[in-house]
Design an enzyme around this catalytic site. Structure first.
Site, PDB file in Angstrom:
ATOM      1  N   HIS A  11       0.775  -1.313   0.055  1.00 32.99           N
ATOM      2  CA  HIS A  11      -0.081  -0.186   0.048  1.00 32.99           C
ATOM      3  C   HIS A  11       0.841   1.233   0.043  1.00 32.99           C
ATOM      4  CE1 HIS A  11       0.564  -0.835   4.493  1.00 32.99           C
ATOM      5  NE2 HIS A  11       1.013   0.475   4.406  1.00 32.99           N
TER       6      HIS A  11
HETATM    7  C1  T46 Z   1       2.503   0.898   7.264  1.00 29.09           C
HETATM    8  C2  T46 Z   1       3.389  -0.419   7.571  1.00 29.09           C
HETATM    9  C3  T46 Z   1       4.722  -0.361   7.726  1.00 29.09           C
HETATM   10  C4  T46 Z   1      -5.360  -0.443  12.828  1.00 29.09           C
HETATM   11  O1  T46 Z   1      -6.521  -0.636  13.185  1.00 29.09           O
HETATM   12  N1  T46 Z   1      -4.873   0.799  13.395  1.00 29.09           N
HETATM   13  C5  T46 Z   1      -3.643   0.999  13.045  1.00 29.09           C
HETATM   14  O2  T46 Z   1      -2.911   2.140  13.342  1.00 29.09           O
HETATM   15  C6  T46 Z   1      -2.725   0.232  11.895  1.00 29.09           C
HETATM   16  C7  T46 Z   1      -1.568   0.665  11.499  1.00 29.09           C
HETATM   17  C8  T46 Z   1      -3.330  -0.836  11.393  1.00 29.09           C
HETATM   18  N2  T46 Z   1      -4.815  -1.282  11.884  1.00 29.09           N
HETATM   19  C9  T46 Z   1      -5.462  -2.321  11.388  1.00 29.09           C
HETATM   20  C10 T46 Z   1      -5.934  -2.288   9.779  1.00 29.09           C
HETATM   21  C11 T46 Z   1      -5.697  -3.647   9.504  1.00 29.09           C
HETATM   22  O3  T46 Z   1      -6.870  -4.377   9.704  1.00 29.09           O
HETATM   23  O4  T46 Z   1      -4.657  -3.346  11.551  1.00 29.09           O
HETATM   24  C12 T46 Z   1      -4.701  -4.405  10.156  1.00 29.09           C
HETATM   25  C13 T46 Z   1      -3.112  -4.524   9.714  1.00 29.09           C
HETATM   26  O5  T46 Z   1      -2.804  -3.248   9.003  1.00 29.09           O
HETATM   27  P1  T46 Z   1      -2.250  -3.364   7.533  1.00 29.09           P
HETATM   28  O6  T46 Z   1      -2.749  -4.340   6.867  1.00 29.09           O
HETATM   29  O7  T46 Z   1      -2.361  -1.891   7.138  1.00 29.09           O
HETATM   30  O8  T46 Z   1      -0.842  -3.743   8.189  1.00 29.09           O
HETATM   31  P2  T46 Z   1       0.579  -3.572   7.127  1.00 29.09           P
HETATM   32  O9  T46 Z   1       1.556  -4.314   8.122  1.00 29.09           O
HETATM   33  O10 T46 Z   1       0.251  -3.999   5.854  1.00 29.09           O
HETATM   34  O11 T46 Z   1       0.942  -1.814   7.278  1.00 29.09           O
HETATM   35  C14 T46 Z   1       1.220  -1.471   8.563  1.00 29.09           C
HETATM   36  C15 T46 Z   1       0.640  -0.153   8.429  1.00 29.09           C
HETATM   37  O12 T46 Z   1      -1.028   0.047   8.235  1.00 29.09           O
HETATM   38  C16 T46 Z   1       1.192   0.960   7.709  1.00 29.09           C
HETATM   39  O13 T46 Z   1       0.773   2.252   7.928  1.00 29.09           O
HETATM   40  O14 T46 Z   1       3.181   1.653   6.527  1.00 29.09           O
HETATM   41  O15 T46 Z   1       2.652  -1.190   8.430  1.00 29.09           O
END
Ligand code: T46
Length: 374
Positions: A288
């Site tokens: 993303h």
């Molecule tokens: C990034 C990389 C390095 C929340 O509810 N609150 C939060 O503050 C975050 C960061 C995530 N979430 C929820 C949203 C999703 O349902 O946690 C779940 C996993 O998030 P995501 O798929 O976005 O995780 P990554 O590892 O792909 O990305 C994360 C961060 O979202 C992103 O900002 O830059 O880590």
């Protein structure tokens, strides 16, 4: 016009004329409605001196109370307050003449009171529209239009670099301004309010920062960018590896201590901290980009590769020691690969969690980046 924006305090004769038209128009509208409803006896000759008085008071208020100061730079809230001030002072002066003396007919008092209510909305709308017209005439809006934020010593170099990359710099905001009026022909914003106004009136679509290793984007500017959905970017790079201060103990049994200080080590205000733990090796996450969120990534334990893609080229940064931080600006597609199980990824973010602020579709990301460059 450019000078007027730069110097701010100038009053524009066009706005004075608009105000006068509004006060006369308010009178006409209110008189018309009032007479229709009340069927009162009305004499124009009787009321005309009151209209002259209102026009004179309007001019006095503009001159003495400076109610048009910075008219082009004020944002909506400020404009509402200033218009309210203008109308309220005018009304008080008129009321002192009409309500405490015998001058003015009975109906004039009613008409004047209501006319000022009408005038408030009229001047608010007319000033707003006139500002939009002026901006259209004098400024060419484009997606490259930028506010450059830097320091005095970096200003010329930053301007050069930004112009080279196609940026159309509308104004420069210097964190350590020494009162310069312009640099390389580009006006310098006098203060933070002026810098925000450059964004507020669509003069600049982006904020670019340059050479601010140890300075911080002022909260007010960061808040304004968030409110107006203006993206903050770095002039010369989209990411940067930074040293995280680390204190090692002579006795290795004590390990090491690393720390990051808000307002000192990273240029954005920290709104959120999150970390990813309990991971398996060869885990792939991310896929993303962010529209507004600025981040600092670090890996206090283990090793994680961050693949960064700006739509044109890809780079990989390995985070494998606690003293290494990765500063990421918005508009970068990322993938994270865990090299070792149990590796921990920590993130300091400039924004609260907002799923709408993510771009999770690669084609959408390319289109978004292209759109913000065009
Ligand atoms: C990034 C990389 C390095 C929340 O509810 N609150 C939060 O503050 C975050 C960061 C995530 N979430 C929820 C949203 C999703 O349902 O946690 C779940 C996993 O998030 P995501 O798929 O976005 O995780 P990554 O590892 O792909 O990305 C994360 C961060 O979202 C992103 O900002 O830059 O880590």
């Amino acid at each position: 016009m450019k000078n007027e924006i730069r110097h701010g305090g100038l009053k524009f004769i066009s706005f004075v004329i608009i105000d006068l038209i509004c006060i006369v128009l308010s009178n006409v509208i209110v008189t018309h409605i009032y007479l229709n409803i009340s069927h009162a006896k009305y004499s124009l000759e009787g009321h005309l001196p009151v209209i002259y008085l209102m026009v004179a008071v309007d001019l006095i208020v503009t001159g003495f109370f400076n109610t048009l100061a910075r008219v082009l730079r004020r944002r909506k809230r400020k404009e509402i307050l200033q218009s309210l001030k203008h109308v309220a002072i005018s009304f008080v002066i008129l009321a002192m003449v009409l309500f405490t003396t015998k001058s003015g007919a009975e109906y004039s008092r009613v008409i004047v009171s209501l006319a000022y209510v009408c005038d408030f909305f009229l001047i608010l709308g007319c000033r707003y529209l006139w500002k939009k017209v002026l901006m259209k005439i004098y400024w060419t809006k484009n997606n490259n239009s930028a506010l450059l934020m830097t320091t005095d010593s970096f200003a010329e170099e930053a301007l050069e670099a930004l112009k080279k990359s196609g940026g159309d710099v509308k104004s420069i905001f210097l964190l350590d301004s020494k009162g310069q009026k312009a640099i390389g022909g580009v006006p310098v914003a006098e203060n933070i309010e002026d810098a925000i106004a450059v964004l507020g009136w669509d003069l600049a679509k982006n904020v670019y920062i340059y050479g601010l290793d140890h300075q911080m984007i002022p909260d007010a500017l960061a808040d304004a960018c968030r409110e107006m959905k203006v993206r903050i970017d770095l002039v010369d790079f989209k990411y940067k590896i930074i040293d995280v201060k680390t204190v090692k103990n002579d006795d290795s049994r004590y390990g090491s201590l690393s720390f990051i200080e808000g307002k000192r080590d990273i240029p954005f205000p920290i709104r959120r901290v999150y970390w990813i733990t309990e991971t398996e090796a060869d885990l792939h996450r991310g896929f993303h980009a962010h529209k507004l969120n600025c981040q600092l990534l670090f890996c206090p334990h283990g090793s994680i590769d961050i693949i960064l893609d700006d739509g044109e080229k890809k780079d990989t940064v390995r985070l494998d020691e606690p003293g290494k931080g990765l500063l990421l600006m918005p508009g970068l597609w990322r993938e994270m690969i865990w090299n070792e199980s149990g590796s921990v990824l920590c993130v300091l973010a400039s924004e609260y969690y907002d799923p709408d602020e993510y771009i999770r579709n690669y084609d959408g990301f390319i289109a978004y980046n292209k759109g913000s460059k065009e």
